[in-house]
Scaffold this motif. Sequence first.
Motif, PDB file in Angstrom:
ATOM      1  N   GLY A  24       0.808  -1.214   0.000  1.00 38.67           N
ATOM      2  CA  GLY A  24       0.000   0.000   0.000  1.00 38.67           C
ATOM      3  C   GLY A  24       0.835   1.254   0.000  1.00 38.67           C
ATOM      4  O   GLY A  24       0.642   2.145   0.815  1.00 38.67           O
ATOM      5  N   TRP A  83      -7.547  -1.359   3.436  1.00 40.49           N
ATOM      6  CA  TRP A  83      -8.271  -0.406   2.587  1.00 40.49           C
ATOM      7  C   TRP A  83      -8.286   0.985   3.204  1.00 40.49           C
ATOM      8  O   TRP A  83      -8.128   1.992   2.497  1.00 40.49           O
ATOM      9  N   PRO A 121      -7.265   3.596  -2.926  1.00 37.24           N
ATOM     10  CA  PRO A 121      -7.348   2.453  -3.823  1.00 37.24           C
ATOM     11  C   PRO A 121      -7.530   2.801  -5.297  1.00 37.24           C
ATOM     12  O   PRO A 121      -7.513   1.914  -6.143  1.00 37.24           O
ATOM     13  N   GLN A 146       1.267   5.737  -4.463  1.00 36.33           N
ATOM     14  CA  GLN A 146       0.451   6.199  -3.353  1.00 36.33           C
ATOM     15  C   GLN A 146       0.951   7.554  -2.891  1.00 36.33           C
ATOM     16  O   GLN A 146       2.117   7.701  -2.513  1.00 36.33           O
ATOM     17  N   THR A 184      -0.723  -0.549  -5.040  1.00 34.99           N
ATOM     18  CA  THR A 184      -1.443  -1.278  -4.000  1.00 34.99           C
ATOM     19  C   THR A 184      -1.826  -2.667  -4.495  1.00 34.99           C
ATOM     20  O   THR A 184      -2.353  -2.822  -5.590  1.00 34.99           O
ATOM     21  N   LYS A 211     -13.135  -5.720  -2.545  1.00 33.81           N
ATOM     22  CA  LYS A 211     -12.908  -4.845  -3.696  1.00 33.81           C
ATOM     23  C   LYS A 211     -14.225  -4.567  -4.417  1.00 33.81           C
ATOM     24  O   LYS A 211     -14.502  -3.436  -4.818  1.00 33.81           O
ATOM     25  N   THR A 263      -6.440  -1.198  -7.037  1.00 36.29           N
ATOM     26  CA  THR A 263      -5.742  -2.200  -6.219  1.00 36.29           C
ATOM     27  C   THR A 263      -5.862  -3.580  -6.864  1.00 36.29           C
ATOM     28  O   THR A 263      -6.957  -4.008  -7.224  1.00 36.29           O
TER      29      THR A 263
END
Length: 189
Positions: free
Chosen positions: A14, A80, A85, A91, A101, A118, A133
Motif C-alpha cells: 500500500g 483499505w 485504492p 500512493q 497497492t 474490492k 488495487t
Amino acid sequence: MNSKRTMEKATFAGGCFWCLEEAFYKLKGVIKVVPGYAGGDAENPIYEEVCTGKTGHVEAVQVTYDPEKVSYKELLITFWCSIDPTDTGGQFTDRGNQYKTVIFYHNEEQKRLAEKSKKILENSNLFSEPIATEIKPFKNFYPAEDYHHRFFKKDPFRYHHYKVNSGRAKYCEIVWEKKNGRKLLEENL
C-alpha cells in the motif's frame, strides 16, 4: 490438548510500508508486522534496487496474526482504510510501480474475501475513479533492511511529518472516516 495456536500470514502492499506497518501494529491479535518487498522476480532485493522499479517488487508488509483474535476481514478493512485504492501510479507522494497497492492472498479464503471487499468498493459511491488495487496470489516476500522496521517508533517525528505531508493522513480521514468508507466495509464484508 494442543495449546499451540496456528498463526496465519497476510501480505499487503500500500505504498510506503511505514504507514501500513503502523496501521497493522495497532490491531489486537497481530503478532508481527514485517516491512519488505513482495511479488517481484529478483531474489533478496535491497531498498535501492526496489526503488528503481525494475525488480518487479512492491513495498509491502507481511502480517503474522492470530485468527482467533483478529480476522482476515479486519485486516482487509485496515488495509483499505490506509490507502487510496484508485491511485494507479503509486500512493500519495510516492510514485512508481514499487508503490502500487496489491493484496497478496495466501489461500482461497483470503482471495474470496479480498475480491468481495474490492467489489464492495467498486459498487459504492465513494470513488469517482475505478479501484486500481490488484489482487494476486502470494509469490514471495523479502524483509526490508532493519532501519525500516518499526520506523514509526524509531523516528516518530520524521514518520509523522511524512504521513501528514504526503497527504495520506488527510485522505484517509476524509474518505474512510468522514465519508463512512470504513463503516461501509464493516457492514458489508
